[in-house]
Design a protein around this motif. Structure first.
Motif, short mmCIF file in Angstrom:
data_model
loop_
_atom_site.label_atom_id
_atom_site.label_comp_id
_atom_site.label_asym_id
_atom_site.label_seq_id
_atom_site.Cartn_x
_atom_site.Cartn_y
_atom_site.Cartn_z
N GLY A 57 0.72 -1.19 0.04
CA GLY A 57 0.03 0.02 -0.11
C GLY A 57 0.95 1.15 -0.18
N ASP A 58 0.31 2.55 0.33
CA ASP A 58 1.14 3.76 0.21
C ASP A 58 1.80 4.02 1.65
OD1 ASP A 58 0.26 4.63 -2.13
OD2 ASP A 58 -1.72 5.28 -1.35
N PRO A 59 2.94 4.30 1.47
CA PRO A 59 3.75 4.61 2.90
C PRO A 59 3.23 5.81 3.46
CG PRO A 59 4.89 5.44 0.84
CD PRO A 59 3.65 4.80 0.38
N ASP A 60 3.66 5.86 4.83
CA ASP A 60 3.41 7.14 5.63
C ASP A 60 4.15 8.17 5.43
OD1 ASP A 60 1.18 5.82 7.32
OD2 ASP A 60 2.65 4.63 8.00
N LEU A 61 5.54 7.95 4.71
CA LEU A 61 6.31 8.70 4.72
C LEU A 61 7.25 8.60 3.65
CD1 LEU A 61 7.76 11.61 5.98
CD2 LEU A 61 9.29 9.95 7.14
N VAL A 62 7.49 9.80 2.65
CA VAL A 62 8.33 9.21 1.63
C VAL A 62 9.56 10.46 1.86
CG1 VAL A 62 8.81 9.22 -1.10
CG2 VAL A 62 6.65 8.37 0.17
N ARG A 63 10.49 10.01 1.66
CA ARG A 63 11.66 11.23 1.98
C ARG A 63 12.68 10.66 0.67
NH1 ARG A 63 14.05 9.77 6.75
NH2 ARG A 63 15.55 8.69 5.77
N ASP A 64 13.09 12.06 -0.14
CA ASP A 64 14.15 11.97 -1.22
C ASP A 64 15.54 11.94 -0.68
OD1 ASP A 64 12.45 11.42 -3.55
OD2 ASP A 64 11.88 13.43 -3.50
N GLN A 69 15.00 6.89 -2.59
CA GLN A 69 13.98 7.39 -1.75
C GLN A 69 13.79 6.41 -0.63
OE1 GLN A 69 10.55 6.97 -4.16
NE2 GLN A 69 10.63 9.10 -4.72
N ALA A 70 13.61 7.04 0.55
CA ALA A 70 13.29 6.33 1.65
C ALA A 70 11.86 6.24 1.97
CB ALA A 70 14.12 6.82 3.04
N TRP A 71 11.10 5.09 1.99
CA TRP A 71 9.78 4.97 2.53
C TRP A 71 9.51 4.60 3.76
CZ3 TRP A 71 6.35 3.05 -2.07
CH2 TRP A 71 6.34 3.62 -3.37
N LEU A 72 8.66 4.88 4.64
CA LEU A 72 8.35 4.59 5.90
C LEU A 72 6.97 4.16 6.11
CD1 LEU A 72 9.24 4.08 9.01
CD2 LEU A 72 8.38 6.47 9.39
N TYR A 73 6.84 2.67 6.52
CA TYR A 73 5.47 2.24 6.89
C TYR A 73 5.53 2.00 8.47
CZ TYR A 73 5.15 1.07 1.91
OH TYR A 73 4.84 1.05 0.50
N ARG A 74 4.19 2.93 8.97
CA ARG A 74 3.91 2.62 10.47
C ARG A 74 2.83 1.78 10.79
NH1 ARG A 74 4.29 9.12 11.55
NH2 ARG A 74 5.79 9.35 10.01
N GLY A 75 2.96 0.98 11.71
CA GLY A 75 2.01 0.06 12.38
C GLY A 75 1.99 0.26 13.78
N PRO A 76 0.77 -0.24 14.37
CA PRO A 76 0.85 -0.10 16.16
C PRO A 76 2.13 -0.57 16.74
CG PRO A 76 -0.78 -1.67 15.29
CD PRO A 76 -0.13 -1.18 13.87
N ASP A 81 11.20 0.29 7.00
CA ASP A 81 12.16 1.21 6.49
C ASP A 81 12.20 0.49 4.78
OD1 ASP A 81 12.51 3.49 8.25
OD2 ASP A 81 13.39 1.51 9.52
N VAL A 82 11.98 1.18 3.99
CA VAL A 82 12.10 0.51 2.53
C VAL A 82 13.00 1.66 1.74
CG1 VAL A 82 11.20 -0.25 0.44
CG2 VAL A 82 9.97 -0.73 2.71
N PHE A 83 14.24 1.32 1.00
CA PHE A 83 14.82 2.00 0.39
C PHE A 83 14.85 1.65 -1.23
CE2 PHE A 83 16.14 2.01 4.62
CZ PHE A 83 16.55 3.27 5.00
N LEU A 84 14.64 2.74 -1.70
CA LEU A 84 14.51 2.53 -3.49
C LEU A 84 15.51 3.28 -4.23
CD1 LEU A 84 11.25 2.97 -2.21
CD2 LEU A 84 10.87 1.45 -4.45
N GLU A 85 16.09 2.68 -5.39
CA GLU A 85 17.09 3.37 -6.08
C GLU A 85 16.86 3.01 -7.34
OE1 GLU A 85 21.02 2.51 -4.87
OE2 GLU A 85 20.94 3.86 -2.95
#
Length: 122
Positions: A57-64, A69-76, A81-85
């Motif tokens: 699904g969509d990440p909570d935070l995307v940082r270039d 790119q660094a994507w962050l998914y937050r759960g309870p 943390d996912v890094f894309l290049e």
């Protein structure tokens, strides 16, 4: 790896290891169409942005970060943390799951909860 999984399955079902046929291991990229949760953060490696969104699904935070790119998914109870290049269509080069608090959470449980909640697969 398949033999080890067959041994674990035999233990769960109370059978002798030779009574369970090992299942072939299928990379997550091949399972994306079935919308199954990853078992380990490393299973996300190599996925494109579209494939990652289909699974998580969509990440909570995307940082270039330059070309990455660094994507962050937050759960309870955990974070992913996912890094894309990559040029053109970026791909996952690294993914790590971690607890959100002091309580330990198995990686597979964390990823299953995050992917189902995010992709609305309940």
């Amino acid at each position: 790896m398949a033999a080890a999984q067959a041994g674990l399955e035999a233990m769960r079902r109370g059978l002798a290891p030779h009574e369970v046929t090992p299942r072939p291991i299928m990379p997550l990229a091949a399972r994306v169409g079935s919308a199954r949760s990853p078992r380990a953060a490393g299973d996300l490696a190599g996925l494109t942005v579209g494939e990652l969104r289909a699974v998580m699904g969509d990440p909570d935070l995307v940082r270039d970060e330059g070309e990455a790119q660094a994507w962050l998914y937050r759960g309870p109870s955990c974070l992913l943390d996912v890094f894309l290049e990559g040029e053109g269509e970026p791909r996952v080069v690294l993914a790590t799951a971690r607890a959100a608090g002091l309580e330990r959470v198995p990686e597979e449980v964390c990823l299953r909860a995050l992917s189902r909640a995010r992709a609305r697969l309940w």
